[in-house]
Design a protein around this motif. Sequence first.
Motif, PDB file in Angstrom:
ATOM      1  N   ILE A   1     -59.744  77.600  13.014  1.00  0.00           N
ATOM      2  CA  ILE A   1     -59.895  78.116  11.652  1.00  0.00           C
ATOM      3  C   ILE A   1     -61.120  77.477  11.008  1.00  0.00           C
ATOM      4  O   ILE A   1     -61.614  76.439  11.432  1.00  0.00           O
ATOM      5  N   ASP A   2     -61.596  78.128   9.939  1.00  0.00           N
ATOM      6  CA  ASP A   2     -62.639  77.555   9.107  1.00  0.00           C
ATOM      7  C   ASP A   2     -62.424  78.071   7.687  1.00  0.00           C
ATOM      8  O   ASP A   2     -61.738  79.075   7.466  1.00  0.00           O
ATOM      9  N   ASN A   3     -63.004  77.387   6.728  1.00  0.00           N
ATOM     10  CA  ASN A   3     -62.862  77.745   5.316  1.00  0.00           C
ATOM     11  C   ASN A   3     -63.809  78.889   4.981  1.00  0.00           C
ATOM     12  O   ASN A   3     -65.033  78.732   5.061  1.00  0.00           O
ATOM     13  N   ILE A   4     -63.259  80.024   4.571  1.00  0.00           N
ATOM     14  CA  ILE A   4     -64.088  81.195   4.285  1.00  0.00           C
ATOM     15  C   ILE A   4     -65.003  80.958   3.094  1.00  0.00           C
ATOM     16  O   ILE A   4     -66.088  81.547   2.997  1.00  0.00           O
ATOM     17  N   ASP A   5     -64.602  80.076   2.185  1.00  0.00           N
ATOM     18  CA  ASP A   5     -65.423  79.819   1.002  1.00  0.00           C
ATOM     19  C   ASP A   5     -66.680  79.012   1.321  1.00  0.00           C
ATOM     20  O   ASP A   5     -67.526  78.810   0.449  1.00  0.00           O
ATOM     21  N   SER A   6     -66.792  78.559   2.551  1.00  0.00           N
ATOM     22  CA  SER A   6     -68.020  77.886   2.980  1.00  0.00           C
ATOM     23  C   SER A   6     -69.153  78.875   3.219  1.00  0.00           C
ATOM     24  O   SER A   6     -70.306  78.472   3.403  1.00  0.00           O
TER      25      SER A   6
ATOM     26  N   LYS B   1     -67.844  78.868  15.120  1.00  0.00           N
ATOM     27  CA  LYS B   1     -66.880  78.114  15.915  1.00  0.00           C
ATOM     28  C   LYS B   1     -67.233  76.622  15.962  1.00  0.00           C
ATOM     29  O   LYS B   1     -66.350  75.763  15.992  1.00  0.00           O
ATOM     30  N   GLN B   2     -68.512  76.316  15.942  1.00  0.00           N
ATOM     31  CA  GLN B   2     -68.939  74.915  15.983  1.00  0.00           C
ATOM     32  C   GLN B   2     -68.427  74.114  14.785  1.00  0.00           C
ATOM     33  O   GLN B   2     -68.223  72.903  14.880  1.00  0.00           O
ATOM     34  N   ASN B   3     -68.226  74.790  13.650  1.00  0.00           N
ATOM     35  CA  ASN B   3     -67.759  74.112  12.441  1.00  0.00           C
ATOM     36  C   ASN B   3     -66.248  74.231  12.244  1.00  0.00           C
ATOM     37  O   ASN B   3     -65.717  73.749  11.235  1.00  0.00           O
ATOM     38  N   SER B   4     -65.563  74.865  13.169  1.00  0.00           N
ATOM     39  CA  SER B   4     -64.147  75.166  12.984  1.00  0.00           C
ATOM     40  C   SER B   4     -63.260  73.981  13.370  1.00  0.00           C
ATOM     41  O   SER B   4     -63.704  73.014  13.987  1.00  0.00           O
ATOM     42  N   LYS B   5     -61.987  74.121  12.996  1.00  0.00           N
ATOM     43  CA  LYS B   5     -60.986  73.095  13.290  1.00  0.00           C
ATOM     44  C   LYS B   5     -59.772  73.756  13.938  1.00  0.00           C
ATOM     45  O   LYS B   5     -59.551  74.957  13.778  1.00  0.00           O
ATOM     46  N   PRO B   6     -58.953  72.982  14.639  1.00  0.00           N
ATOM     47  CA  PRO B   6     -57.733  73.552  15.215  1.00  0.00           C
ATOM     48  C   PRO B   6     -56.840  74.145  14.131  1.00  0.00           C
ATOM     49  O   PRO B   6     -56.771  73.611  13.014  1.00  0.00           O
ATOM     50  N   PHE B   7     -56.159  75.222  14.447  1.00  0.00           N
ATOM     51  CA  PHE B   7     -55.326  75.889  13.446  1.00  0.00           C
ATOM     52  C   PHE B   7     -54.227  74.984  12.900  1.00  0.00           C
ATOM     53  O   PHE B   7     -53.733  75.180  11.784  1.00  0.00           O
TER      54      PHE B   7
END
Length: 202
Positions: free
Chosen positions: A120-125, A179-185
């Motif tokens: 997951i990643d923060n959409i507001d980014s 994906k590089q900035n994402s985190k595990p769900f």
Amino acid sequence: MIDFQKYISQASYLSIQEFNSYFDICWNSMTKSFKKFECLQYYAEGPDSPMIDFFRKDIVSFAEKLLLFKETEKNFYETALKKNISLERLHLVRFPVTDYLCFEYYSYYISQDLGENIMIDNIDSYSNQKFYDFVLFDDSYLFIYDYDEQCKLKGCWYMTSERYSDLLKELSNFYNKIKQNSKPFQTMIKPDMKILNFIVQN
């Protein structure tokens, strides 16, 4: 970022029936990777979805339906896993998360057990960006999902690398960059351990 309208304007449009047929063909013939990108905070699941039980706080029925889904989908996923295909999902979420995403959080444990790597990643980014859900098979076959106002799938746009190799490469690079900035769900919420233990232990 990606201009999705550039893709939509050049792609072919598929009905739900056509999409289901094309999707199955691509799933069975892929050889390397499956990338799924999601950006909505709610999806219309239908009256038989375990989401309904989750919203009603009927945790037993909710967990039973998730585990039944796991059993019914196992063979479908195994066709890809036997070929060592990478199955990925990346969901941009808004915090605090919706009730729907709390439901989906637990369903992700089932999808993970089936073989998906879910991030997951923060959409507001990503300000001023209009996103669309899409899936990429082997970076060669693209489906961009088309939802109605109730977040129910009504069709999709389709293109292949045979005609649009540069566009599909660009979209794959976009996916990989996020994906590089994402985190595990698992970092999305603090789970209810009663629910989670029931799902995981079964």
